[in-house]
Write an enzyme that holds these catalytic residues in place. Structure first.
Site, PDB file in Angstrom:
ATOM      1  N   SER A   1      -9.917   1.934   2.505  1.00 34.54           N
ATOM      2  CA  SER A   1      -9.032   2.764   1.792  1.00 34.54           C
ATOM      3  C   SER A   1      -8.002   1.886   1.099  1.00 34.54           C
ATOM      4  CB  SER A   1      -8.308   3.657   2.566  1.00 34.54           C
ATOM      5  OG  SER A   1      -7.515   3.124   3.461  1.00 34.54           O
TER       6      SER A   1
ATOM      7  N   SER B   1     -10.064  -0.452   6.833  1.00 31.00           N
ATOM      8  CA  SER B   1      -9.445  -0.207   5.399  1.00 31.00           C
ATOM      9  C   SER B   1      -8.614  -1.461   5.060  1.00 31.00           C
ATOM     10  CB  SER B   1      -8.519   0.924   5.309  1.00 31.00           C
ATOM     11  OG  SER B   1      -9.341   2.118   5.388  1.00 31.00           O
TER      12      SER B   1
ATOM     13  N   LYS C   1       0.955  -0.959   0.106  1.00 29.61           N
ATOM     14  CA  LYS C   1      -0.040   0.121  -0.063  1.00 29.61           C
ATOM     15  C   LYS C   1       0.817   1.252   0.062  1.00 29.61           C
ATOM     16  CE  LYS C   1      -4.046   1.649   2.671  1.00 29.61           C
ATOM     17  NZ  LYS C   1      -4.743   1.561   3.739  1.00 29.61           N
TER      18      LYS C   1
END
Ligand code: GLN
Length: 503
Positions: A157, A181, A82
């Protein structure tokens, strides 16, 4: 051969690499080819590190050829990171324009642990700006599409990491979970996502969203793969003052134990306040079925009540913005990334830069947080929310007195269409209903695939006490095995083929 490699689990790939049936370079190349074939459609990656990935894989192969033991059980296995963890050799944007072009001067602890484990970092994945959002639509770099239905969101997210797994671009990924997330994108994409105990995975080099809630964690297509990755990234780090100075729970052993499928003697708490009203009918049906399966595995179901969970969302959306308003003050046009040279004073340049560099959701949260922290309102908003946080921790403590783990649906709905909630912040926030209590309490939880509702994946959430990850992995692995036996194979194999992709 190359397309087949991308269908394997991390554990299977590691085995083939370590016995030198295939090389780590071949495995890396197969995944890079897959990225080239399908990521135009999915847009999971913001940056692909082709040369670095191949060089790292080559080093693993050289070591094995020289007869050295692999650096870790996952040496040579590809991973999608990420874009909120700093990386020395790659850009790090946190999904924001304000960090465009920034090169971090250091690696996050998670990044350096992945490197030392010999894991091949393929690149950085798309995310909602500064990890605020539930659909990845708030990324400044375009939406990520859900491989199950490319007209839908992959969750957020960490939608990029989850979509990379579900489109077979990587067998492993890293996410962060501040309010859900990791777990919500896992639920939306039929993958596994784990939010470790707060302090279990170092936050050093993780660009802060809300520091008292943020936690990095493993994402994978199987529970065992997530456990293998958990042991690589977890554990004490003196560079993070909130890191827990204890051994990482033995989650790999627990996941292996779980696969044998027996849960007798375990008490599974069914949270009365989660999974009822407001949850999509198909999600509820899948949840009911999961409860029956857990019972069949020998677990004893006990109903538990967590009466303050219903205030979790309201408390979270005061605490998180408060921390965000403070954390994001560092983006002042002087130190990182973007600078809009408009105006004569430093203040004017800062204002112009923040105006141009932050998206609407980030601005909304900064304003909410600044308001909640302002004198005169502090007690009524931030102070009150902290009290609710304590009550939620007490609810968990009482529930864990009655049960070894708690369960609920991971999300109220399945993946929604792109564009559906982007202009309705409240509807977007409701995604986090079931996941937020865990973050507020600092406990652990995961989402494991729990079948389909109307053709889209559903996630079962398993929650455990702080540092109780072992039992959580055991339950999830047992459930996963039972579910696969019933379905005739892993759910993820039913994901439709993507236009550019073979296999
Ligand atoms: N959807 C939640 C939010 O927007 C969760 C974010 C997260 O876990 N990073 O705040």
């Amino acid at each position: 051969m190359s397309a087949e490699l991308t269908r394997l689990t991390a554990a299977e790939l590691a085995e083939k690499i370590h016995t030198r049936e295939v090389s780590a370079v071949e495995v890396a190349q197969a995944h890079l080819d897959r990225v080239a074939a399908v990521d135009g459609e999915v847009h999971a990656f913001l940056h692909v590190a082709t040369d670095a990935a191949l060089a790292s894989a080559a080093m693993v192969d050289e070591g094995l050829a020289a007869g050295t033991a692999p650096a870790s059980p996952l040496a040579g296995v590809p991973l999608a990171l990420k874009d909120v963890f700093t990386t020395l050799d790659m850009p790090t944007t946190a999904g924001s324009k304000i960090l465009e072009g920034w090169r971090p001067p250091y690696d996050a602890t998670v990044t350096s642990r992945l490197r030392s484990a010999g894991i091949t970092i393929l690149g950085k994945t798309n995310m909602d700006e500064f990890a605020m959002g539930s659909s990845t639509e708030y990324s400044a770099y375009g939406v990520t599409r859900n491989p199950w239905d490319t007209s839908r969101v992959p969750g957020g997210s960490g939608g990029g990491s989850a979509a990379a797994l579900a489109s077979f671009q990587a067998p492993l990924a890293i996410g962060t979970d501040t309010g859900g997330s990791i777990r919500q994108p896992a639920a939306f994409t039929g993958t596994v996502g784990v939010k470790p105990t707060y302090g279990g995975v170092s936050r050093y080099g993780l660009i802060a969203c809300a520091s008292s809630l943020d936690q990095g964690g493993p994402c994978a297509r199987t529970v065992l793969d997530a456990a293998l990755l958990h042991e690589v990234i977890g554990g004490y780090d003196p560079l993070d003052s909130t890191s827990i100075d204890e051994r990482v729970p033995s989650v790999v052993e627990a996941a292996r134990l779980g696969t044998s499928g027996d849960l007798s003697g375990l008490r599974v708490g069914v949270v009365r306040e989660l999974g009822g009203e407001g949850y999509q009918a198909g999600v509820r049906a899948s949840y009911e079925e999961a409860l029956r399966q857990l019972e069949k595995l020998g677990a004893e179901l006990v109903e538990v009540s967590c009466p303050h969970f219903e205030y979790g969302l309201a408390a979270y959306y005061l605490i998180l913005p408060s921390e965000v308003s403070s954390n994001l003050a560092r983006f002042d046009a002087m130190r990182y990334g973007l600078r809009v040279d408009k105006g004569a004073s430093a203040e004017e340049v800062m204002a112009a830069t923040r105006e141009a560099g932050f998206g609407p959701e980030v601005k909304r949260r900064i304003m909410l947080g600044t308001y909640a922290l302002s004198s005169g309102y502090y007690d009524a908003y931030y102070g009150q929310a902290q009290k609710v946080r304590t009550l939620i921790s007490r609810d968990f403590a009482a529930a864990f007195g009655q049960a070894d783990v708690l369960v609920s649906p991971a999300t109220p709905t399945t993946a929604f269409p792109i564009g559906d909630k982007v202009d309705d912040p409240l509807a977007m926030y409701l995604n986090d209903l079931a996941t937020i209590p865990t973050n507020l309490a600092g406990t652990a939880a995961l989402s494991v695939p729990s079948g389909l509702a109307d053709g889209l994946p559903v996630g079962l959430q398993v929650m455990a006490p702080a540092l109780g990850e072992a039992v959580m992995y055991r339950v999830a692995a047992a459930y996963e095995a039972a579910r696969q036996a019933e379905d005739g194979g892993p759910l993820i194999n039913r994901v439709p083929s993507l236009p550019g992709g073979v296999a």
